[in-house]
Enzyme design. Structure first.
Site, mmCIF file in Angstrom:
data_model
loop_
_atom_site.group_PDB
_atom_site.id
_atom_site.type_symbol
_atom_site.label_atom_id
_atom_site.label_comp_id
_atom_site.label_asym_id
_atom_site.label_seq_id
_atom_site.Cartn_x
_atom_site.Cartn_y
_atom_site.Cartn_z
ATOM 1 C CE LYS A 51 69.205 -65.621 86.404
ATOM 2 N NZ LYS A 51 69.240 -64.485 85.502
ATOM 3 C CG ASN A 52 72.288 -66.228 83.770
ATOM 4 O OD1 ASN A 52 71.126 -65.798 83.858
ATOM 5 N ND2 ASN A 52 73.247 -65.831 84.594
ATOM 6 C CB CYS A 101 69.262 -57.761 89.254
ATOM 7 S SG CYS A 101 68.390 -59.252 89.743
ATOM 8 N NE ARG A 147 72.899 -56.037 84.474
ATOM 9 C CZ ARG A 147 72.218 -57.155 84.765
ATOM 10 N NH1 ARG A 147 71.149 -57.108 85.528
ATOM 11 N NH2 ARG A 147 72.635 -58.309 84.286
ATOM 12 C CG ASP A 190 75.752 -64.120 88.401
ATOM 13 O OD1 ASP A 190 75.693 -62.882 88.467
ATOM 14 O OD2 ASP A 190 75.509 -64.754 87.365
ATOM 15 N NE ARG A 204 64.438 -61.850 87.317
ATOM 16 C CZ ARG A 204 65.644 -61.298 87.272
ATOM 17 N NH1 ARG A 204 65.975 -60.371 88.116
ATOM 18 N NH2 ARG A 204 66.517 -61.676 86.362
HETATM 19 N N1 EPU Z 1 79.049 -54.159 79.628
HETATM 20 C C1 EPU Z 1 79.280 -53.029 78.913
HETATM 21 N N2 EPU Z 1 78.685 -52.919 77.687
HETATM 22 C C2 EPU Z 1 77.896 -53.882 77.171
HETATM 23 C C3 EPU Z 1 77.675 -55.047 77.934
HETATM 24 C C4 EPU Z 1 78.260 -55.167 79.160
HETATM 25 O O1 EPU Z 1 79.992 -52.135 79.355
HETATM 26 O O2 EPU Z 1 77.395 -53.710 76.062
HETATM 27 C C5 EPU Z 1 79.691 -54.315 80.955
HETATM 28 C C6 EPU Z 1 78.677 -54.469 82.091
HETATM 29 O O3 EPU Z 1 78.256 -53.212 82.581
HETATM 30 C C7 EPU Z 1 79.455 -55.249 83.103
HETATM 31 C C8 EPU Z 1 80.336 -56.143 82.239
HETATM 32 O O4 EPU Z 1 80.390 -55.542 80.961
HETATM 33 O O5 EPU Z 1 80.265 -54.389 83.840
HETATM 34 C C9 EPU Z 1 79.892 -57.565 82.089
HETATM 35 O O6 EPU Z 1 78.514 -57.570 81.720
HETATM 36 P P1 EPU Z 1 77.892 -58.794 80.942
HETATM 37 O O7 EPU Z 1 77.404 -58.289 79.633
HETATM 38 O O8 EPU Z 1 78.837 -59.920 80.952
HETATM 39 O O9 EPU Z 1 76.656 -59.134 81.851
HETATM 40 P P2 EPU Z 1 75.156 -59.424 81.424
HETATM 41 O O10 EPU Z 1 75.119 -60.131 80.128
HETATM 42 O O11 EPU Z 1 74.359 -58.183 81.588
HETATM 43 C C10 EPU Z 1 75.089 -61.792 82.481
HETATM 44 C C11 EPU Z 1 74.193 -62.504 83.436
HETATM 45 C C12 EPU Z 1 74.374 -61.926 84.814
HETATM 46 C C13 EPU Z 1 75.832 -62.093 85.220
HETATM 47 C C14 EPU Z 1 76.747 -61.454 84.174
HETATM 48 C C15 EPU Z 1 78.217 -61.674 84.441
HETATM 49 C C16 EPU Z 1 72.308 -63.152 82.096
HETATM 50 C C17 EPU Z 1 70.899 -62.939 81.742
HETATM 51 N N3 EPU Z 1 72.814 -62.335 82.994
HETATM 52 O O12 EPU Z 1 74.713 -60.424 82.538
HETATM 53 O O13 EPU Z 1 73.556 -62.689 85.672
HETATM 54 O O14 EPU Z 1 76.037 -61.471 86.450
HETATM 55 O O15 EPU Z 1 76.445 -61.978 82.878
HETATM 56 O O16 EPU Z 1 78.495 -63.045 84.496
HETATM 57 O O17 EPU Z 1 72.955 -64.062 81.599
HETATM 58 C C18 EPU Z 1 72.254 -63.076 87.561
HETATM 59 O O18 EPU Z 1 72.056 -64.197 87.101
HETATM 60 O O19 EPU Z 1 71.929 -62.720 88.719
HETATM 61 C C19 EPU Z 1 72.915 -62.096 86.713
HETATM 62 C C20 EPU Z 1 72.911 -60.789 86.975
#
Ligand code: EPU
Length: 420
Positions: A24-25, A120, A125, A307, A399
């Site tokens: 998915k990701n 989610c 975020r 995850d 999803r």
């Molecule tokens: N963060 C910041 N600033 C930013 C971006 C992130 O402070 O600009 C913080 C977030 O709040 C969090 C941490 O950095 O505490 C890591 O966030 P990350 O950006 O890595 O997460 P994401 O890109 O929002 C993706 C996956 C998530 C998965 C996380 C961590 C996708 C679409 N989503 O989220 O997947 O949990 O990386 O591996 O790729 C899921 O599949 O259920 C899911 C939530």
């Protein structure tokens, strides 16, 4: 409100063989990346899940031609008709990864107007690191009216992320792939889907080096050409199936996965007393004895993935002894444990830590899904529990998990739908 609920009658060991779907990701990063291309692309091994369908709708709304063959998991995207660089909130709010349209459209058109993302509810975020990256490449970024607007002619730059972020790394990689000159991403995330996106960009003639390490170098290319690419298998689905097998003391072989992506989970399952055997592209999970409690702390890859924290903490509710689970990535990822209290779980949550005292038996109860991985965790809870568990709002699970009910039924689970 979903018009159906899932019913699971538990305590049946899962047995047999199953095959994992495409990631998915990864899919949600690679599909927008096609917008960088000047020619049509074919993507294989895409999971037939809600997030993929939403992205297909978004690309169609921009003017691309998209066909998705859900039987053969193949999407063909011709971006040549893209005339718009605006994605309204009503489309972006359906999923988190819609923010990748910012990086992709900025690279393609020099401008992107994208509604705030949904996704989610697992905590705050922010996407400040994405914005910082775009600004560093020369974009002007403004926010207002529920839209994020980025505009500018991009040039290579060095971006130092304040913390490793999967989304930030991917979004800035997308923007940098066509920027003039060299971009260096420092403290980049290292997840397998970042490597997969880099491989896809390179298959189109891009120049991305170092993906999978914390320093990624991207030489911008003015033109990217057509590609036929298959995305990697979903490591979170693989892990969820591994945990489901362990939870039911079953004997399951998961085919089509990449065992090296699963090392953090495999180590924890072995520590619990579960047998895990790696093969070339398959993993077999079998019981050896009683499950021991273990401590978990979520971390960026290659640490234990957030995850899988939710399915894993559900499993620990029936392990012998006390487990401590610390969630360091998202602050609201224990909602499934509150639901499991109704099933007889003994859990105390304080801030980012859950203390789980394993119980001998969980019993079926009505529970509600609050987010995607909480849904997976509650399915695992239902598979472990005596009697029947009723899971409300199960649509969220679709999803991210392709045909999860069908896959579990094939392994012998008693899982069915009923209208509400
Ligand atoms: N963060 C910041 N600033 C930013 C971006 C992130 O402070 O600009 C913080 C977030 O709040 C969090 C941490 O950095 O505490 C890591 O966030 P990350 O950006 O890595 O997460 P994401 O890109 O929002 C993706 C996956 C998530 C998965 C996380 C961590 C996708 C679409 N989503 O989220 O997947 O949990 O990386 O591996 O790729 C899921 O599949 O259920 C899911 C939530």
């Amino acid at each position: 409100m979903d018009d159906y609920k899932l019913l699971i009658t538990g305590e049946i060991p899962l047995t047999g063989d199953t095959t994992v779907s495409g990631g998915k990701n990864t899919a949600v990063a690679v599909i927008p990346a096609v917008l960088l291309c000047d020619e049509p692309c074919v993507l294989d091994n895409l999971p037939d899940i809600e997030d993929v369908r939403v992205l297909s709708d978004i690309l169609l709304s921009l003017g691309a031609t998209v066909t998705f063959d859900s039987v053969n998991k193949r999407m063909t995207i011709d971006p040549r008709g893209v005339t718009s660089c605006t994605v309204p909130y009503k489309l972006t709010q359906k999923m988190r990864a819609s923010y990748y349209l910012l990086g992709a459209l900025l690279a393609r058109c020099g401008e992107a107007n994208v509604g705030y993302p949904g996704g989610c509810a697992i905590g705050n975020r922010p996407f400040d690191q994405h914005i910082k990256g775009f600004q560093s490449l020369g974009a002007e970024v403004t926010e207002g009216g529920g839209m994020i607007c980025a505009k500018g002619s991009l040039h290579g730059s060095t971006v130092f992320f304040d913390r490793a972020t999967v989304g930030g790394t991917i979004n800035v990689m997308l923007a940098a792939a066509k920027a003039k000159g060299l971009t260096v991403l420092c403290n980049a995330a290292r997840e397998p889907h970042i490597v997969d996106l880099a491989n896809f960009l390179n298959s189109m003639g891009g120049s991305v080096k170092g993906a999978g390490t914390d320093t990624i170098r991207i030489k911008g290319m003015p033109h990217l050409h057509q590609s036929h690419y298959a995305v990697i298998p979903d490591q979170i689905e693989t892990g969820t199936l591994m945990i489901a097998a362990a939870a039911t003391k079953g004997d399951v072989t998961i085919h089509g996965c990449i065992p090296t992506h699963m090392e953090a989970l495999t180590a924890k399952l072995l520590e619990m007393g579960v047998s895990v055997t790696d093969m070339d592209d398959a993993i077999r999970v079998r019981p050896i004895g009683p499950h021991r409690a273990v401590n978990i702390k979520t971390q960026e890859y290659p640490g234990f993935p957030t995850d899988l924290q939710q399915p894993m903490s559900a499993l620990l509710c029936k392990a012998q002894g006390n487990s401590m689970v610390t969630e360091t990535i998202f602050e609201s990822r224990f909602k499934h444990l509150n639901e499991m209290l109704r099933m007889g779980a003994h859990v105390r949550i304080a801030e980012q830590t859950a203390w789980i005292e394993g119980v001998q038996e969980l019993h079926g109860a009505p529970v509600t899904v609050t987010d995607l991985r909480a849904g997976a965790a509650l399915v695992i809870a239902g598979l472990m529990a005596a009697g029947t568990t009723e899971i409300y709002e199960p649509g969220l699970i679709e999803r991210g998990y392709e045909h999860i009910e069908r896959k579990l039924r094939h392994l012998g689970a008693n899982i069915r739908r009923e209208p509400v």
